[in-house]
Motif scaffolding. Sequence first.
Motif, PDB file in Angstrom:
ATOM      1  N   THR A  88      44.452  92.462  33.208  1.00  0.00           N
ATOM      2  CA  THR A  88      45.319  92.863  32.102  1.00  0.00           C
ATOM      3  C   THR A  88      45.333  91.773  31.033  1.00  0.00           C
ATOM      4  OG1 THR A  88      47.354  91.867  32.968  1.00  0.00           O
ATOM      5  CG2 THR A  88      46.784  94.088  33.749  1.00  0.00           C
ATOM      6  N   VAL A  89      45.888  92.113  29.884  1.00  0.00           N
ATOM      7  CA  VAL A  89      46.075  91.121  28.825  1.00  0.00           C
ATOM      8  C   VAL A  89      47.315  91.523  28.028  1.00  0.00           C
ATOM      9  CG1 VAL A  89      44.605  92.361  27.170  1.00  0.00           C
ATOM     10  CG2 VAL A  89      44.963  89.883  26.910  1.00  0.00           C
TER      11      VAL A  89
ATOM     12  N   THR B 200      45.035  87.049  35.419  1.00  0.00           N
ATOM     13  CA  THR B 200      45.565  88.195  34.672  1.00  0.00           C
ATOM     14  C   THR B 200      45.418  89.511  35.425  1.00  0.00           C
ATOM     15  OG1 THR B 200      43.452  88.641  33.585  1.00  0.00           O
ATOM     16  CG2 THR B 200      44.941  87.062  32.511  1.00  0.00           C
TER      17      THR B 200
ATOM     18  N   PRO C  75      52.786  87.599  31.196  1.00  0.00           N
ATOM     19  CA  PRO C  75      52.345  86.286  30.782  1.00  0.00           C
ATOM     20  C   PRO C  75      53.474  85.273  30.847  1.00  0.00           C
ATOM     21  CG  PRO C  75      52.478  87.781  28.935  1.00  0.00           C
ATOM     22  CD  PRO C  75      52.723  88.584  30.171  1.00  0.00           C
TER      23      PRO C  75
ATOM     24  N   PRO D 101      49.216  83.042  32.659  1.00  0.00           N
ATOM     25  CA  PRO D 101      48.250  83.142  31.562  1.00  0.00           C
ATOM     26  C   PRO D 101      48.936  83.364  30.218  1.00  0.00           C
ATOM     27  CG  PRO D 101      48.317  85.196  32.793  1.00  0.00           C
ATOM     28  CD  PRO D 101      49.148  84.200  33.568  1.00  0.00           C
TER      29      PRO D 101
END
Length: 254
Positions: free
Chosen positions: A120-121, A117, A249, A66
Amino acid sequence: MSLIRIKDATDPATWGPAIDEAVHAISRGDLVVFPTDTVYGIAADAFTPSAVQALLDAKGRGRQMPPPVLMPDARTLDGLATDVPDSARALAEAFWPGGLTLIVRAQPSLAWDLGETYGTVALRVPDHPVALALLRRTGPLAVSSANRTGRAAGRTVEEAYTQLGASVPIFLDGGEIPGGVASTIVDATGDVLRIVRPGAISLEALRAVAPVEDVAPDGAAPDDNAPDDTAPNDAAPNDAAPDVARPVPGDLDR
């Protein structure tokens, strides 16, 4: 190379029409390439799943990688994240805008789909005038390095166009990006803050602000934002997450 879709954004006094076109493209669900403080990035509206998928398709990558999300300023943090530790807030205050990416718990109510994800980010405020001018108009954007997976990230708009021209309607030309060093990624979702990818902000500088542990022994840093981060190649073999529950990511953040 057709230059029709490459818009000059080198001068704040004249870049208004170019920023307008980029804002309109994002609002339509299209992709935009623009400069960040590390490399050129490819961006999509973070809240339009089809646009995020188009970004992944343009790069040739899957949902297991992501993209990070770039924000216009640190005040956006609480709108996108929850349970942010005070120590992570201190890092954000010290190093945003700049080369720090924070992995935090995403607000569960947000209507977005960035990929796998696991709740999460990865968030960052870039330190580039064109990027900030665009983000102030669009709000948070999902951003990855402006390159096909496995190839070098673009440091000029021409390099980005060569790789992504067929899939992106608007390219903002902010000149050559000196960059070259990816953002440092810090995981703030566990009991302690931990670097998961070294980069622009040194461990010593981080520890001057908050207690941060070094890279996990089983972990290593993917190129999270080729557009803004570390290595120009975002297809590093350790693109995989060091922890299944807290994936890193796959590339943007640079």
